[in-house]
Design a protein around this motif. Structure first.
Motif, PDB file in Angstrom:
ATOM      1  N   THR A   1      41.748  39.806  40.049  1.00 14.29           N
ATOM      2  CA  THR A   1      41.180  40.609  41.135  1.00 14.29           C
ATOM      3  C   THR A   1      39.699  39.906  41.382  1.00 14.29           C
ATOM      4  OG1 THR A   1      40.776  42.399  39.728  1.00 14.29           O
ATOM      5  CG2 THR A   1      42.916  42.500  41.413  1.00 14.29           C
ATOM      6  N   GLY A   2      39.158  40.034  40.186  1.00 16.32           N
ATOM      7  CA  GLY A   2      37.499  39.371  40.400  1.00 16.32           C
ATOM      8  C   GLY A   2      37.429  37.975  40.910  1.00 16.32           C
TER       9      GLY A   2
ATOM     10  N   MET B   1      44.108  48.344  24.723  1.00 18.12           N
ATOM     11  CA  MET B   1      42.801  49.239  25.540  1.00 18.12           C
ATOM     12  C   MET B   1      42.693  48.777  26.754  1.00 18.12           C
ATOM     13  SD  MET B   1      38.986  49.807  23.956  1.00 18.12           S
ATOM     14  CE  MET B   1      38.116  51.164  24.609  1.00 18.12           C
ATOM     15  N   SER B   2      42.592  47.515  27.208  1.00 20.99           N
ATOM     16  CA  SER B   2      42.399  47.008  28.662  1.00 20.99           C
ATOM     17  C   SER B   2      43.426  47.444  29.815  1.00 20.99           C
ATOM     18  CB  SER B   2      42.287  45.352  28.701  1.00 20.99           C
ATOM     19  OG  SER B   2      43.410  44.780  28.346  1.00 20.99           O
ATOM     20  N   GLY B   3      44.480  47.837  29.151  1.00 19.52           N
ATOM     21  CA  GLY B   3      45.550  48.203  30.150  1.00 19.52           C
ATOM     22  C   GLY B   3      45.663  49.646  30.196  1.00 19.52           C
ATOM     23  N   ARG B   4      44.761  50.402  29.636  1.00 19.99           N
ATOM     24  CA  ARG B   4      44.846  51.896  29.823  1.00 19.99           C
ATOM     25  C   ARG B   4      43.703  52.558  30.913  1.00 19.99           C
ATOM     26  NH1 ARG B   4      45.381  52.749  23.216  1.00 19.99           N
ATOM     27  NH2 ARG B   4      47.412  51.524  22.927  1.00 19.99           N
ATOM     28  N   VAL B   5      43.397  51.886  31.750  1.00 22.99           N
ATOM     29  CA  VAL B   5      42.466  52.232  32.608  1.00 22.99           C
ATOM     30  C   VAL B   5      42.954  52.709  34.001  1.00 22.99           C
ATOM     31  CG1 VAL B   5      40.652  50.860  31.464  1.00 22.99           C
ATOM     32  CG2 VAL B   5      41.775  49.846  33.523  1.00 22.99           C
ATOM     33  N   GLY B   6      42.382  53.589  34.727  1.00 23.63           N
ATOM     34  CA  GLY B   6      42.940  54.183  35.851  1.00 23.63           C
ATOM     35  C   GLY B   6      42.587  53.302  37.064  1.00 23.63           C
ATOM     36  N   PRO B   7      43.058  53.580  38.168  1.00 23.95           N
ATOM     37  CA  PRO B   7      43.166  52.507  39.329  1.00 23.95           C
ATOM     38  C   PRO B   7      41.602  52.501  39.721  1.00 23.95           C
ATOM     39  CG  PRO B   7      44.692  54.142  39.633  1.00 23.95           C
ATOM     40  CD  PRO B   7      43.980  54.552  38.410  1.00 23.95           C
ATOM     41  N   ALA B   8      40.700  53.631  39.867  1.00 27.28           N
ATOM     42  CA  ALA B   8      39.380  53.377  40.265  1.00 27.28           C
ATOM     43  C   ALA B   8      38.791  52.422  39.044  1.00 27.28           C
ATOM     44  CB  ALA B   8      38.871  54.761  40.229  1.00 27.28           C
ATOM     45  N   ASP B   9      38.775  52.529  38.053  1.00 28.61           N
ATOM     46  CA  ASP B   9      38.141  51.768  36.959  1.00 28.61           C
ATOM     47  C   ASP B   9      38.782  50.200  37.046  1.00 28.61           C
ATOM     48  OD1 ASP B   9      36.481  53.812  35.724  1.00 28.61           O
ATOM     49  OD2 ASP B   9      38.264  54.107  34.304  1.00 28.61           O
ATOM     50  N   ALA B  10      39.939  50.295  37.349  1.00 32.02           N
ATOM     51  CA  ALA B  10      40.430  48.866  37.628  1.00 32.02           C
ATOM     52  C   ALA B  10      39.801  48.041  38.788  1.00 32.02           C
ATOM     53  CB  ALA B  10      42.161  48.675  38.097  1.00 32.02           C
ATOM     54  N   VAL B  11      39.581  48.881  39.815  1.00 31.91           N
ATOM     55  CA  VAL B  11      38.693  48.397  41.141  1.00 31.91           C
ATOM     56  C   VAL B  11      37.386  47.973  40.776  1.00 31.91           C
ATOM     57  CG1 VAL B  11      37.890  48.828  43.417  1.00 31.91           C
ATOM     58  CG2 VAL B  11      40.198  49.427  42.835  1.00 31.91           C
ATOM     59  N   ARG B  12      36.749  48.767  39.813  1.00 25.50           N
ATOM     60  CA  ARG B  12      35.391  48.566  39.566  1.00 25.50           C
ATOM     61  C   ARG B  12      35.277  47.136  38.546  1.00 25.50           C
ATOM     62  NH1 ARG B  12      32.473  50.382  35.054  1.00 25.50           N
ATOM     63  NH2 ARG B  12      33.963  51.933  34.463  1.00 25.50           N
ATOM     64  N   HIS B  13      36.333  47.126  37.727  1.00 24.34           N
ATOM     65  CA  HIS B  13      36.083  46.021  36.763  1.00 24.34           C
ATOM     66  C   HIS B  13      36.361  44.758  37.602  1.00 24.34           C
ATOM     67  CE1 HIS B  13      37.680  48.857  33.324  1.00 24.34           C
ATOM     68  NE2 HIS B  13      36.393  49.020  33.879  1.00 24.34           N
ATOM     69  N   GLY B  14      37.267  44.659  38.683  1.00 23.78           N
ATOM     70  CA  GLY B  14      37.206  43.561  39.420  1.00 23.78           C
ATOM     71  C   GLY B  14      36.269  43.219  40.416  1.00 23.78           C
TER      72      GLY B  14
ATOM     73  N   SER C   1      39.907  41.437  24.877  1.00 20.26           N
ATOM     74  CA  SER C   1      39.519  42.146  23.951  1.00 20.26           C
ATOM     75  C   SER C   1      38.364  43.106  24.350  1.00 20.26           C
ATOM     76  CB  SER C   1      38.607  41.220  22.858  1.00 20.26           C
ATOM     77  OG  SER C   1      37.486  40.701  23.479  1.00 20.26           O
ATOM     78  N   MET C   2      38.085  43.093  25.612  1.00 19.64           N
ATOM     79  CA  MET C   2      37.320  44.214  26.357  1.00 19.64           C
ATOM     80  C   MET C   2      37.681  45.357  27.011  1.00 19.64           C
ATOM     81  SD  MET C   2      34.902  41.342  28.096  1.00 19.64           S
ATOM     82  CE  MET C   2      33.796  42.475  28.844  1.00 19.64           C
ATOM     83  N   PRO C   3      37.337  46.496  27.261  1.00 19.31           N
ATOM     84  CA  PRO C   3      37.827  47.707  27.722  1.00 19.31           C
ATOM     85  C   PRO C   3      38.027  47.466  28.962  1.00 19.31           C
ATOM     86  CG  PRO C   3      35.759  48.199  27.256  1.00 19.31           C
ATOM     87  CD  PRO C   3      35.907  46.817  26.580  1.00 19.31           C
ATOM     88  N   ILE C   4      38.473  46.404  29.909  1.00 21.23           N
ATOM     89  CA  ILE C   4      39.110  46.139  31.260  1.00 21.23           C
ATOM     90  C   ILE C   4      40.257  46.268  31.497  1.00 21.23           C
ATOM     91  CG2 ILE C   4      36.634  45.110  31.469  1.00 21.23           C
ATOM     92  CD1 ILE C   4      38.111  42.712  31.501  1.00 21.23           C
ATOM     93  N   ALA C   5      40.267  46.683  32.857  1.00 20.07           N
ATOM     94  CA  ALA C   5      41.830  46.439  33.223  1.00 20.07           C
ATOM     95  C   ALA C   5      42.339  44.907  33.196  1.00 20.07           C
ATOM     96  CB  ALA C   5      41.855  46.720  34.876  1.00 20.07           C
ATOM     97  N   ARG C   6      43.648  44.830  32.878  1.00 22.08           N
ATOM     98  CA  ARG C   6      44.032  43.395  32.494  1.00 22.08           C
ATOM     99  C   ARG C   6      44.144  42.875  33.918  1.00 22.08           C
ATOM    100  NH1 ARG C   6      49.472  43.148  28.838  1.00 22.08           N
ATOM    101  NH2 ARG C   6      48.636  41.154  28.729  1.00 22.08           N
ATOM    102  N   SER C   7      44.321  43.447  35.190  1.00 20.58           N
ATOM    103  CA  SER C   7      44.337  42.498  36.286  1.00 20.58           C
ATOM    104  C   SER C   7      42.924  42.310  36.740  1.00 20.58           C
ATOM    105  CB  SER C   7      44.927  43.689  37.307  1.00 20.58           C
ATOM    106  OG  SER C   7      44.202  44.546  37.443  1.00 20.58           O
ATOM    107  N   ALA C   8      41.819  42.774  36.049  1.00 17.75           N
ATOM    108  CA  ALA C   8      40.455  42.624  36.741  1.00 17.75           C
ATOM    109  C   ALA C   8      40.133  41.041  36.592  1.00 17.75           C
ATOM    110  CB  ALA C   8      39.453  43.361  35.649  1.00 17.75           C
ATOM    111  N   PRO C   9      40.492  39.932  35.818  1.00 17.74           N
ATOM    112  CA  PRO C   9      39.887  38.765  35.883  1.00 17.74           C
ATOM    113  C   PRO C   9      40.675  38.052  36.977  1.00 17.74           C
ATOM    114  CG  PRO C   9      40.565  39.323  33.743  1.00 17.74           C
ATOM    115  CD  PRO C   9      41.043  40.581  34.395  1.00 17.74           C
TER     116      PRO C   9
END
Length: 259
Positions: free
Chosen positions: A109-110, A1-14, A99-107
């Protein structure tokens, strides 16, 4: 689930996880020791031990040393990202993120984005301490902001080197030692502490294209007056190259590490 987000959401999660990193710094200000105490020690040690021999007086030397020292201070501040991610990987934090609905790269980039706070603190400490010791900005506030922006941008790019090391090495001490071994030759083979004109020919040639030297020249030009365009072009090229190489390597290593 965490890998199915768009670029805008990935930036927001980061950005959300970057806020988590900044909050950790606020709650544990001792995490800033390396960007406060260490730059001060280098400033006093090099300024007063070598200032007279290199520039005739510590005061004259500070005009070159303070802006130059901002570069290795930012560079060494990137180590915390790799060390912190390595610790998180061993503590199970990444399992919770997965296990969270976030981009896999977010940890990743954050953590990288949160490091910008550390870079700004290091720059502010050197500017403040340098002013007390006699350093003077000879330009204006816009140039100071521009110098800060250049250094933070470079830090965010070079940070991916330590992130990559944090993902491929199993021990946090190994991450720190490896990063220091990579960065220290760049720092001491640069014009941060001594003029390049005093170096042997082969070392002078390397110093002229060394990213640390180029960044130091940019900051000196912005804070004390001098050419900026030439070294800025080289510094940005190095930053883009490092980002282009180590960002995908770090992401790939992270995916292998967390599964």
């Amino acid at each position: 689930m965490s890998g199915r987000v768009g670029p805008a959401d990935a930036v927001r999660h980061g950005l959300i996880l970057a806020g988590r990193g900044v909050l950790k710094i606020r709650r544990n200000p001792e995490h800033l020791v390396d960007v406060t105490v260490q730059p001060l020690l280098f400033l006093v040690m090099f300024g007063y031990l070598f200032g007279g021999a290199i520039a005739g007086s510590p005061g004259a030397y500070l005009q070159d040393l303070v802006p130059g020292l901002m570069v290795p201070s930012v560079l060494m501040a990137t180590l915390s990202a790799g060390v912190g991610l390595n610790s998180d990987a061993g503590s199970g934090v990444f399992d919770r993120f997965r296990s969270m609905p976030i981009a896999r790269s977010a940890p990743l980039t954050g953590v990288v984005l949160a490091g910008a706070v550390r870079y700004v603190v290091a720059i502010a400490v050197l500017l403040g301490a340098g002013a007390v010791l006699g350093f003077r900005v000879r330009t204006g506030p816009l140039e100071v902001l521009a110098a800060t922006a250049v250094l933070v941008t470079a830090g965010l790019c070079f940070c991916w080197v330590t992130v990559f090391l944090g993902m491929v090495l199993r021990d946090r001490d190994a991450v720190q030692g490896s990063a220091v071994a990579l960065f220290m030759p760049l720092v001491f083979a640069s014009n941060v502490f001594v003029p390049a004109a005093t170096m042997p020919g082969w070392l002078r040639a390397w110093s002229g294209v060394n990213p640390v030297s180029l960044l130091a020249d940019v900051v000196r030009g912005l804070l004390s007056g001098g050419p900026v365009a030439g070294p800025l072009t080289g510094a940005l090229a190095w930053s883009a190259g490092v980002l282009g190489v180590f960002f995908p390597l770090a992401i790939r290593a992270y995916h292998r590490r967390v599964g």
